[in-house]
Design an enzyme around this catalytic site. Structure first.
Site, PDB file in Angstrom:
ATOM      1  N   HIS A   1      -6.485  -4.217   6.066  1.00 24.48           N
ATOM      2  CA  HIS A   1      -5.533  -5.035   6.819  1.00 24.48           C
ATOM      3  C   HIS A   1      -5.857  -5.011   8.309  1.00 24.48           C
ATOM      4  O   HIS A   1      -6.147  -3.974   8.889  1.00 24.48           O
ATOM      5  CB  HIS A   1      -4.076  -4.674   6.510  1.00 24.48           C
TER       6      HIS A   1
ATOM      7  N   ASP B   1      -4.833   2.589  12.135  1.00 28.50           N
ATOM      8  CA  ASP B   1      -4.057   1.791  11.158  1.00 28.50           C
ATOM      9  C   ASP B   1      -3.905   0.346  11.644  1.00 28.50           C
ATOM     10  O   ASP B   1      -2.898   0.024  12.243  1.00 28.50           O
ATOM     11  CB  ASP B   1      -2.693   2.452  10.958  1.00 28.50           C
TER      12      ASP B   1
ATOM     13  N   GLU C   1       0.110  -6.862   6.454  1.00 33.11           N
ATOM     14  CA  GLU C   1       0.308  -5.732   5.528  1.00 33.11           C
ATOM     15  C   GLU C   1       1.555  -4.968   5.927  1.00 33.11           C
ATOM     16  O   GLU C   1       2.336  -4.528   5.078  1.00 33.11           O
ATOM     17  CB  GLU C   1      -0.918  -4.800   5.553  1.00 33.11           C
ATOM     18  N   GLU C   2       1.713  -4.784   7.237  1.00 37.31           N
ATOM     19  CA  GLU C   2       2.822  -3.958   7.734  1.00 37.31           C
ATOM     20  C   GLU C   2       4.186  -4.614   7.500  1.00 37.31           C
ATOM     21  O   GLU C   2       5.218  -3.963   7.657  1.00 37.31           O
ATOM     22  CB  GLU C   2       2.639  -3.673   9.237  1.00 37.31           C
TER      23      GLU C   2
ATOM     24  N   ASP D   1      -7.684   1.496   4.254  1.00 34.82           N
ATOM     25  CA  ASP D   1      -6.536   1.447   5.165  1.00 34.82           C
ATOM     26  C   ASP D   1      -6.348   2.860   5.714  1.00 34.82           C
ATOM     27  O   ASP D   1      -5.940   3.758   4.978  1.00 34.82           O
ATOM     28  CB  ASP D   1      -5.298   0.991   4.376  1.00 34.82           C
TER      29      ASP D   1
ATOM     30  N   HIS E   1       1.802   4.667  13.404  1.00 35.95           N
ATOM     31  CA  HIS E   1       2.805   3.642  13.750  1.00 35.95           C
ATOM     32  C   HIS E   1       3.392   3.840  15.135  1.00 35.95           C
ATOM     33  O   HIS E   1       4.547   3.491  15.371  1.00 35.95           O
ATOM     34  CB  HIS E   1       3.905   3.556  12.678  1.00 35.95           C
TER      35      HIS E   1
HETATM   36  N1  TRP Z   1      -0.426   1.301   4.333  1.00 37.80           N
HETATM   37  C1  TRP Z   1       0.323   2.210   5.183  1.00 37.80           C
HETATM   38  C2  TRP Z   1       0.452   1.549   6.533  1.00 37.80           C
HETATM   39  O1  TRP Z   1      -0.323   0.682   6.860  1.00 37.80           O
HETATM   40  C3  TRP Z   1      -0.334   3.535   5.348  1.00 37.80           C
HETATM   41  C4  TRP Z   1      -0.343   4.334   4.104  1.00 37.80           C
HETATM   42  C5  TRP Z   1       0.606   5.170   3.686  1.00 37.80           C
HETATM   43  C6  TRP Z   1      -1.367   4.339   3.134  1.00 37.80           C
HETATM   44  N2  TRP Z   1       0.261   5.713   2.491  1.00 37.80           N
HETATM   45  C7  TRP Z   1      -0.947   5.217   2.131  1.00 37.80           C
HETATM   46  C8  TRP Z   1      -2.564   3.676   3.014  1.00 37.80           C
HETATM   47  C9  TRP Z   1      -1.745   5.459   1.021  1.00 37.80           C
HETATM   48  C10 TRP Z   1      -3.360   3.913   1.902  1.00 37.80           C
HETATM   49  C11 TRP Z   1      -2.944   4.794   0.917  1.00 37.80           C
HETATM   50  O2  TRP Z   1       1.326   1.907   7.275  1.00 37.80           O
HETATM   51 ZN    ZN Z   2       0.660   1.022   8.967  1.00 37.03          ZN
END
Ligand code: TRP
Ligand code: ZN
Length: 197
Positions: A5, A17, A51-52, A80, A167
């Site tokens: 993402h 991220d 994605e967020e 990610d 974040h």
């Molecule tokens: N996708 C989440 C984000 O962008 C981060 C995340 C949390 C994650 N747990 C995960 C990514 C497990 C991959 C696998 O905030």
């Molecule tokens: Zn994130």
């Protein structure tokens, strides 16, 4: 197919991220081109939006595929957060072939891995998984805390989060562990090559 993402949360620039995964797959696409690699299987790369906000881009993409085109995707690899500043080396426990391919690479460099447990389905692989496409991926940790056992095997600081800027405004270029980004990018490239031969 590989994806990452490209969006971040509003609170910060989102370099770990998820500039980390986005940069890794861009470099892999360039490496494929430089090597003039002609795999048996076709390669596809995706940079997702929103994605967020609930995996809006990847959900829309999967929903827009016909069932024939869905079945042509033999595997989806998700990247990610792969350069976390206090990194762990986590492999998604989903499709066994994809998981094994990542673990094989890590075995060659002698770095131990663990199964990803920080929220299954919390990224863009979930929409693919939900329609039965084999998925896998790599992750270096977000807001969970590194244990003493994990610090003993990976280095870094126990009792501290894998990404203390998760974040937040401090998720800048200074929030990247170069070794983690390098290893995970190499593991990702290895898997892209191996799984498409
Ligand atoms: N996708 C989440 C984000 O962008 C981060 C995340 C949390 C994650 N747990 C995960 C990514 C497990 C991959 C696998 O905030
Ligand atoms: Zn994130």
């Amino acid at each position: 197919m590989s994806g990452s993402h490209l969006d971040s949360v509003k609170a910060g620039p989102g370099i770990n991220d998820n500039g980390s995964g986005s940069a890794a797959i861009l470099e892999i696409a360039l490496a494929v081109s430089r090597a003039q690699y002609q795999p048996t299987k076709h390669l596809r790369f995706a940079w997702w939006g929103a994605e967020e906000m609930g995996m809006i881009g990847s959900k829309n993409y999967v929903n827009s595929l016909s069932s024939a085109n869905r079945s042509r995707i033999k595997g989806y690899l998700n990247f990610d957060m792969i350069g976390s500043p206090n990194p762990g080396y986590f492999v998604y426990d989903d499709d066994p072939t994809i998981e094994r391919t990542f673990k094989d690479y890590y075995a060659t460099i002698g770095v131990p891995t663990e199964i990803e447990t920080e929220g299954d389905g919390r990224s863009d692989h979930a929409p693919f998984d939900n329609v039965g496409i084999p998925v896998g991926g790599l992750f270096s940790g977000a807001d969970y805390t590194k244990t003493a056992a994990q610090a003993a095997k990976w280095g870094g600081t126990s009792g501290q989060r894998f990404d203390r800027c998760y974040h937040s405004a401090c998720d800048t270029a200074a929030n990247i562990n170069d070794t983690a980004l390098d290893r995970n990018s190499d593991a990702a490239a290895y898997a892209v090559w191996k799984l498409s031969e």
